[in-house]
Design a protein around this motif. Structure first.
Motif, short mmCIF file in Angstrom:
data_model
loop_
_atom_site.label_atom_id
_atom_site.label_comp_id
_atom_site.label_asym_id
_atom_site.label_seq_id
_atom_site.Cartn_x
_atom_site.Cartn_y
_atom_site.Cartn_z
N ASP A 11 0.83 -1.21 0.00
CA ASP A 11 0.00 0.00 0.00
C ASP A 11 0.86 1.25 0.00
O ASP A 11 0.49 2.27 -0.61
CB ASP A 11 -0.94 0.00 1.21
N PHE A 96 -4.19 -2.66 -8.59
CA PHE A 96 -5.09 -2.12 -7.56
C PHE A 96 -6.47 -1.82 -8.14
O PHE A 96 -7.49 -2.16 -7.54
CB PHE A 96 -4.49 -0.85 -6.96
N LEU A 97 -6.48 -1.24 -9.31
CA LEU A 97 -7.76 -0.84 -9.90
C LEU A 97 -8.61 -2.05 -10.29
O LEU A 97 -9.83 -2.04 -10.14
CB LEU A 97 -7.52 0.03 -11.14
N ASN A 100 -8.61 -6.04 -7.32
CA ASN A 100 -9.24 -6.07 -6.01
C ASN A 100 -10.74 -5.86 -6.05
O ASN A 100 -11.38 -5.84 -5.02
CB ASN A 100 -8.61 -5.00 -5.12
N PHE A 101 -11.28 -5.69 -7.22
CA PHE A 101 -12.67 -5.27 -7.23
C PHE A 101 -13.56 -6.15 -8.10
O PHE A 101 -14.39 -5.68 -8.85
CB PHE A 101 -12.75 -3.81 -7.68
N LYS A 103 -15.33 -9.06 -6.80
CA LYS A 103 -16.44 -9.60 -6.01
C LYS A 103 -17.29 -8.50 -5.40
O LYS A 103 -17.26 -8.27 -4.21
CB LYS A 103 -15.86 -10.48 -4.92
N LYS A 104 -17.99 -7.79 -6.26
CA LYS A 104 -18.82 -6.69 -5.78
C LYS A 104 -20.07 -7.23 -5.08
O LYS A 104 -21.08 -7.50 -5.71
CB LYS A 104 -19.27 -5.81 -6.95
N ILE A 105 -19.99 -7.37 -3.79
CA ILE A 105 -21.16 -7.77 -3.04
C ILE A 105 -21.75 -6.53 -2.39
O ILE A 105 -21.19 -5.97 -1.46
CB ILE A 105 -20.78 -8.80 -1.95
N GLU A 106 -22.84 -6.08 -2.91
CA GLU A 106 -23.48 -4.90 -2.35
C GLU A 106 -23.89 -5.18 -0.91
O GLU A 106 -24.56 -6.16 -0.62
CB GLU A 106 -24.73 -4.55 -3.18
N CYS A 107 -23.45 -4.30 -0.02
CA CYS A 107 -23.83 -4.53 1.37
C CYS A 107 -24.61 -3.35 1.92
O CYS A 107 -25.06 -3.37 3.03
CB CYS A 107 -22.61 -4.82 2.24
N CYS A 108 -24.74 -2.29 1.11
CA CYS A 108 -25.58 -1.18 1.56
C CYS A 108 -26.01 -0.35 0.37
O CYS A 108 -25.66 -0.67 -0.75
CB CYS A 108 -24.86 -0.30 2.59
N ILE B 27 -6.18 3.87 0.62
CA ILE B 27 -6.01 2.69 -0.23
C ILE B 27 -6.51 1.45 0.51
O ILE B 27 -7.25 0.64 -0.03
CB ILE B 27 -4.53 2.53 -0.62
N LYS B 31 -9.62 -1.12 -0.43
CA LYS B 31 -9.45 -2.56 -0.54
C LYS B 31 -10.39 -3.31 0.38
O LYS B 31 -10.97 -4.33 0.00
CB LYS B 31 -8.00 -2.94 -0.21
N ALA B 34 -13.84 -3.18 -0.97
CA ALA B 34 -13.97 -4.00 -2.17
C ALA B 34 -14.08 -5.48 -1.81
O ALA B 34 -14.81 -6.24 -2.44
CB ALA B 34 -12.78 -3.79 -3.09
N SER B 36 -15.38 -6.65 0.72
CA SER B 36 -16.66 -6.88 1.39
C SER B 36 -16.53 -7.66 2.69
O SER B 36 -17.50 -8.21 3.19
CB SER B 36 -17.64 -7.60 0.46
N GLU B 71 -24.13 4.56 4.45
CA GLU B 71 -25.54 4.49 4.84
C GLU B 71 -25.65 4.14 6.31
O GLU B 71 -25.01 3.20 6.78
CB GLU B 71 -26.26 3.43 4.00
N GLU B 73 -26.98 2.49 9.45
CA GLU B 73 -27.70 1.25 9.79
C GLU B 73 -27.74 1.15 11.30
O GLU B 73 -26.81 0.66 11.92
CB GLU B 73 -26.99 0.04 9.20
N CYS B 78 -22.61 1.93 7.44
CA CYS B 78 -22.04 0.99 6.47
C CYS B 78 -21.54 1.75 5.26
O CYS B 78 -22.29 2.48 4.62
CB CYS B 78 -23.11 -0.02 6.04
N CYS B 80 -19.81 1.81 1.48
CA CYS B 80 -19.68 1.02 0.25
C CYS B 80 -19.02 1.85 -0.84
O CYS B 80 -19.09 3.08 -0.83
CB CYS B 80 -21.07 0.60 -0.25
N TRP B 86 -16.75 4.85 -9.13
CA TRP B 86 -15.51 4.08 -9.10
C TRP B 86 -15.13 3.60 -10.49
O TRP B 86 -13.98 3.63 -10.88
CB TRP B 86 -15.65 2.90 -8.13
N ILE B 90 -11.76 4.40 -12.51
CA ILE B 90 -10.95 3.37 -13.16
C ILE B 90 -10.72 3.74 -14.63
O ILE B 90 -9.59 3.65 -15.13
CB ILE B 90 -11.64 1.99 -13.06
#
Lengths: 108, 108
Positions: A11, A96-97, A100-101, A103-108, B27, B31, B34, B36, B71, B73, B78, B80, B86, B90
Motif C-alpha cells: 500500500d 489495484f484498480l 481487487n474489485f 467480487k462486488k457484493i453490495e452490502c448497503c 487505499i 481494498k 472491495a 466486502s 448508509e 444502519e 455501512c 460502500c 468508481w 478506473i
DNA sequence: TCAAATCATCGTAATATTACGATATTATAA
DNA sequence: TTATAATATCGTAATATTACGATGATTTGA
C-alpha cells in the motif's frame, strides 16, 4: 504524526506512485514527456501556468518517485520517463484498480 | 496560490481521483470495502493504525471524491464503494496510464 | 427516559505541499 | 575570461494535510 510505517509495503508503494501523480501539473508533465513533443525543462515551463522554479520542484518530485529521469544536454536538461519504473507504476496501479474489485457484493 | 484553474478539466478530474487514493489509509479502506469483509466504520478503524476520528476524516475525503458512500444502519454506518463513480475513476486513470504512453520515443 | 454504542465534527498542533522571487550553479558562446 | 542561457536550489509565505482527543449527535436497548 504519519504512522505510515504500519501500513503494508504494498500500500505504501502504491501510495507513493499515486501521490506523485496527484497534482495536475505533474500529470501534465507526464503527458508531455510521453508525447515526446516536449522534453526540455524550459518547454515544459512554457506550457504550464507556473513559474520555472515551481515546475522544477514538480520535476524533482517525479524524479524522487522514480518516474522521471533528467539528462543534462549542454545548458538544458532533457527529461524522460523512466520506462522501467513507469511500467512498474502502471502494473501496481492497474493491479489495484482491477484485481481487487471483482467480487462486488453490495452490502448497503 | 493554487492556480489549478488553468489546468485542463481532464487533468483536474484525474488529479482529484489520484489524490483521493494517494494515502495508504485510503487505499486500505478501498481494498477493505472491495473485499466486502469489512464495511462498518468501526471495523475499518480496527484494521487501521489510526484513531477513529482520523479514519472518519479519511472516509469523508473518499466520500467527497465520490468514490464511497455511507448508509446509516442503526447506530453504525455501512460504507460502500460507489460503483458508478468508481468505474469512472478506473476509466479515467486507466486511460491515463495506457493511452498516453504508446509512442515511446527515447529522447535522452 | 436514560445509558451505551457508534460515528461525525470541532479544535488544535505538527508537518507537508504549493508557489514564488531571488540567487546559485553549470555549460556554452563570445 | 566573461557574459548569457538554462536550470536547480534557497528562503519564505500561504495553505493543505494528517493526526489526535474531546465533544456532539443519533440510534438502540435497558
Amino acid at each position: 504524526m504519519h504512522k505510515k510505517k504500519e501500513f503494508s509495503k504494498e500500500d505504501l508503494e502504491l501510495a507513493k506512485y499515486l501521490k506523485a501523480l496527484s497534482h495536475p501539473a505533474r500529470i501534465s508533465i507526464m503527458k508531455q514527456l510521453a508525447s515526446s513533443t516536449t522534453c526540455f525543462c524550459g518547454e515544459i515551463v512554457e506550457v504550464l501556468p507556473l513559474s520555472q522554479s515551481t515546475v522544477s520542484q514538480h520535476l524533482k518530485e517525479l524524479k524522487e518517485a522514480g518516474l522521471v529521469k533528467g539528462e543534462i544536454e549542454g545548458t538544458k536538461v532533457c527529461y524522460c520517463i523512466d520506462d522501467i519504473e513507469w511500467q512498474k507504476a502502471i502494473d501496481v496501479i492497474s493491479s489495484f484498480l482491477n484485481n481487487n474489485f471483482h467480487k462486488k457484493i453490495e452490502c448497503c
